[in-house]
Design a protein around this motif. Structure first.
Motif, short mmCIF file in Angstrom:
data_model
loop_
_atom_site.label_atom_id
_atom_site.label_comp_id
_atom_site.label_asym_id
_atom_site.label_seq_id
_atom_site.Cartn_x
_atom_site.Cartn_y
_atom_site.Cartn_z
N THR A 115 51.34 54.80 53.35
CA THR A 115 50.40 55.32 52.37
C THR A 115 49.23 54.36 52.22
O THR A 115 49.38 53.15 52.31
N ALA A 116 48.05 54.92 51.98
CA ALA A 116 46.87 54.10 51.80
C ALA A 116 46.97 53.31 50.50
O ALA A 116 47.54 53.78 49.52
N MET A 117 46.40 52.12 50.50
CA MET A 117 46.41 51.31 49.30
C MET A 117 45.37 51.84 48.32
O MET A 117 44.16 51.69 48.55
N LEU A 118 45.83 52.48 47.28
CA LEU A 118 44.95 53.06 46.28
C LEU A 118 45.11 52.29 44.99
O LEU A 118 46.23 52.06 44.52
N ARG A 119 44.00 51.87 44.39
CA ARG A 119 44.01 51.10 43.16
C ARG A 119 43.11 51.79 42.13
O ARG A 119 41.91 51.96 42.36
N LEU A 120 43.71 52.18 41.02
CA LEU A 120 42.95 52.77 39.91
C LEU A 120 42.68 51.67 38.89
O LEU A 120 43.58 50.93 38.51
N ILE A 121 41.44 51.57 38.44
CA ILE A 121 41.04 50.52 37.52
C ILE A 121 40.50 51.15 36.24
O ILE A 121 39.64 52.03 36.29
N LYS A 145 41.09 44.87 24.30
CA LYS A 145 41.17 45.79 25.44
C LYS A 145 42.25 45.32 26.39
O LYS A 145 42.39 44.11 26.65
N LEU A 146 43.00 46.28 26.91
CA LEU A 146 43.99 45.99 27.94
C LEU A 146 43.45 46.53 29.26
O LEU A 146 43.30 47.73 29.42
N HIS A 147 43.13 45.63 30.19
CA HIS A 147 42.57 46.01 31.50
C HIS A 147 43.70 46.05 32.52
O HIS A 147 44.49 45.11 32.63
N VAL A 148 43.74 47.14 33.30
CA VAL A 148 44.86 47.34 34.22
C VAL A 148 44.35 47.81 35.58
O VAL A 148 43.43 48.63 35.66
N VAL A 149 44.94 47.25 36.62
CA VAL A 149 44.81 47.81 37.97
C VAL A 149 46.14 48.48 38.28
O VAL A 149 47.20 47.85 38.18
N ARG A 158 49.16 46.50 37.15
CA ARG A 158 48.84 45.08 37.24
C ARG A 158 47.85 44.76 36.12
O ARG A 158 46.74 45.26 36.13
N VAL A 159 48.26 43.96 35.18
CA VAL A 159 47.38 43.58 34.09
C VAL A 159 46.40 42.54 34.59
O VAL A 159 46.80 41.50 35.13
N LEU A 160 45.13 42.84 34.48
CA LEU A 160 44.12 41.87 34.88
C LEU A 160 43.81 40.91 33.76
O LEU A 160 43.75 39.72 33.94
N ASP A 161 43.62 41.47 32.58
CA ASP A 161 43.21 40.61 31.48
C ASP A 161 43.39 41.36 30.17
O ASP A 161 43.44 42.60 30.14
N ILE A 162 43.48 40.59 29.10
CA ILE A 162 43.45 41.14 27.74
C ILE A 162 42.26 40.48 27.08
O ILE A 162 42.23 39.26 26.92
N LYS A 180 41.81 43.96 51.53
CA LYS A 180 41.20 44.61 52.68
C LYS A 180 41.85 45.97 52.93
O LYS A 180 43.07 46.10 52.95
N GLY A 181 41.03 47.01 53.11
CA GLY A 181 41.52 48.35 53.41
C GLY A 181 41.88 49.16 52.18
O GLY A 181 42.19 50.35 52.30
N ALA A 182 41.87 48.55 50.99
CA ALA A 182 42.23 49.28 49.77
C ALA A 182 41.06 50.11 49.28
O ALA A 182 39.89 49.84 49.60
N THR A 183 41.37 51.14 48.49
CA THR A 183 40.35 51.99 47.87
C THR A 183 40.46 51.85 46.37
O THR A 183 41.52 52.10 45.79
N TYR A 184 39.36 51.47 45.73
CA TYR A 184 39.33 51.25 44.29
C TYR A 184 38.59 52.41 43.63
O TYR A 184 37.46 52.73 44.01
#
Length: 387
Positions: A115-121, A145-149, A158-162, A180-184
């Motif tokens: 599966t392709a690496m898909l990241r929702l932000i 704010k709770l920031h998530v990937v 994946r919590v990026l930051d609070i 590399k190769g991921a889609t954001y």
């Protein structure tokens, strides 16, 4: 007789104690609380998340009422004053790195090959009450704010930051480690030309929505092989470039799609992916609703509306503990091959935290011990017969 851990004990098994202690030592996490160590703190806050404790007093009573299980958790009795002090002083990095450790483990458990690496932000607001007078406002809410990937294919957050509520999303987005190769996929709040260029330079892709004042010049129209998608229609597909003095900040080839929804609303998508079909790219943007479902689940089933302290440190620790509890539930459900919906599994876990039973059969009644002698009626006891 074979030892059966409690449901809570089984749930926290994926946390490697040695690696956790390494994290604690690197942050000197036990410097101020010798009797209430970081491991005790983590166990108590995970229990608070899953039990739905409303405050320090109810948390203390509920935890200490099950002291016979503390030994196998590697923990001890709780004093609410000690917990309050630890919430105020313990370094946030201890829980933040522990979550990263658990998230990586969850990703390995649930990754689907091919599966392709898909990241929702995205980010979600955490409103705070009037008692948190120090909290900053962004004009709509006062809080954080709770920031998530989020990887929807692996169901891995994946919590990026609070951050404070007034921190711009794009400022946090620039701190993301690009794969590399991921889609954001993200919304227009993450508009930063330098970051978009960095994604393209790393041979990754992004799908977003441009701001209304973003000037775009059409370089050439692209043929549309398929126009109909699941609930939308592709109206236009073209390669474009930025028309402004900031063009040098975005020196990459862009693609603009115009998509019409079923309700008649037309939206514009912008991407650097020149190979996927228009329908595939529109489906990626449509899939952003999955991270909204993640935020809804977290807010409905974890304790991030009421907090066990009014200071900044206590709230951040509790938010990371909530995400750790979420990841542990997913890991155990996967490892034990739980077939029931995750919502039902979570409800059963919260009701059986200190029961010693097989978590893989948590929805079934515990087996009867065949060695247990059956009660014998006393000859002096009156016997009732129903006819």
């Amino acid at each position: 007789m074979r030892f059966t851990p409690s449901i809570l004990g089984k749930l926290v098994e994926p946390i490697n104690r040695r690696r956790f202690q390494t994290i604690v030592d690197s942050h000197d996490g036990d410097a101020y609380d010798k009797s209430f160590k970081s491991w005790d703190h983590l166990m108590v806050l995970i229990y608070a998340q899953l039990s739905g404790a409303e405050g320090l007093r109810s948390l203390e009573v509920g935890w200490n009422a099950n002291s016979q299980h503390h030994y196998h958790l590697g923990s001890d009795r709780l004093s609410r004053s000690t917990l309050s002090d630890a919430n105020r002083r313990r370094p946030i990095g201890v829980f933040a790195e522990t979550f990263a450790l658990i998230a990586n483990q969850l990703d390995r458990h649930m990754r689907r090959e091919g599966t392709a690496m898909l990241r929702l932000i995205d980010s979600t607001p955490i409103p705070l009450g009037k008692a948190c007078g120090w909290a900053k406002s962004n004009g709509r809410i006062r809080g954080m704010k709770l920031h998530v990937v989020y990887g929807p294919n692996s169901d891995c957050p994946r919590v990026l930051d609070i951050t404070d509520a007034n921190v711009n999303d794009a400022q946090v987005g620039r701190t993301i480690s690009i794969e590399k190769g991921a889609t954001y996929v993200f919304d227009k709040g993450y508009c930063h030309y330098g970051w978009w260029t960095a994604i393209a330079t790393a041979k990754a892709f992004f799908v977003t929505r441009p701001k209304s004042n973003m000037g775009l010049k059409v370089l050439r129209n692209r043929p549309i092989k398929a126009t109909q998608g699941d609930g939308f229609t592709i109206l236009d597909d073209a390669e474009v470039s930025l028309v402004s003095k900031s063009q040098c900040k975005l020196p990459i080839r862009l693609r603009r799609l115009v998509v019409e929804r079923q309700d008649g609303e037309a939206i514009i998508l912008l991407t650097n992916d020149l190979k996927r079909s228009a329908v595939e790219i529109a489906n990626l943007d449509k899939g952003r609703w999955q991270i909204e479902l993640l935020f809804r689940w977290i807010k409905q089933h974890l304790k991030i509306r009421k907090f066990l302290g009014n200071n900044d440190n206590a709230i951040r620790l509790q938010l990371f503990a909530a995400m750790i509890a979420y990841a542990l539930l997913r890991i155990v459900a996967r490892a034990c091959r739980i077939a029931m919906p995750i919502l039902r599994f979570t409800d059963l876990v919260t009701r059986c935290l200190f029961e010693r039973r097989n978590i893989a059969a948590i929805d079934k009644p515990p087996p009867v011990n065949p060695r247990q002698p059956k009660p014998r009626p006393s000859p002096n006891q009156i016997t009732f017969t129903y006819e």
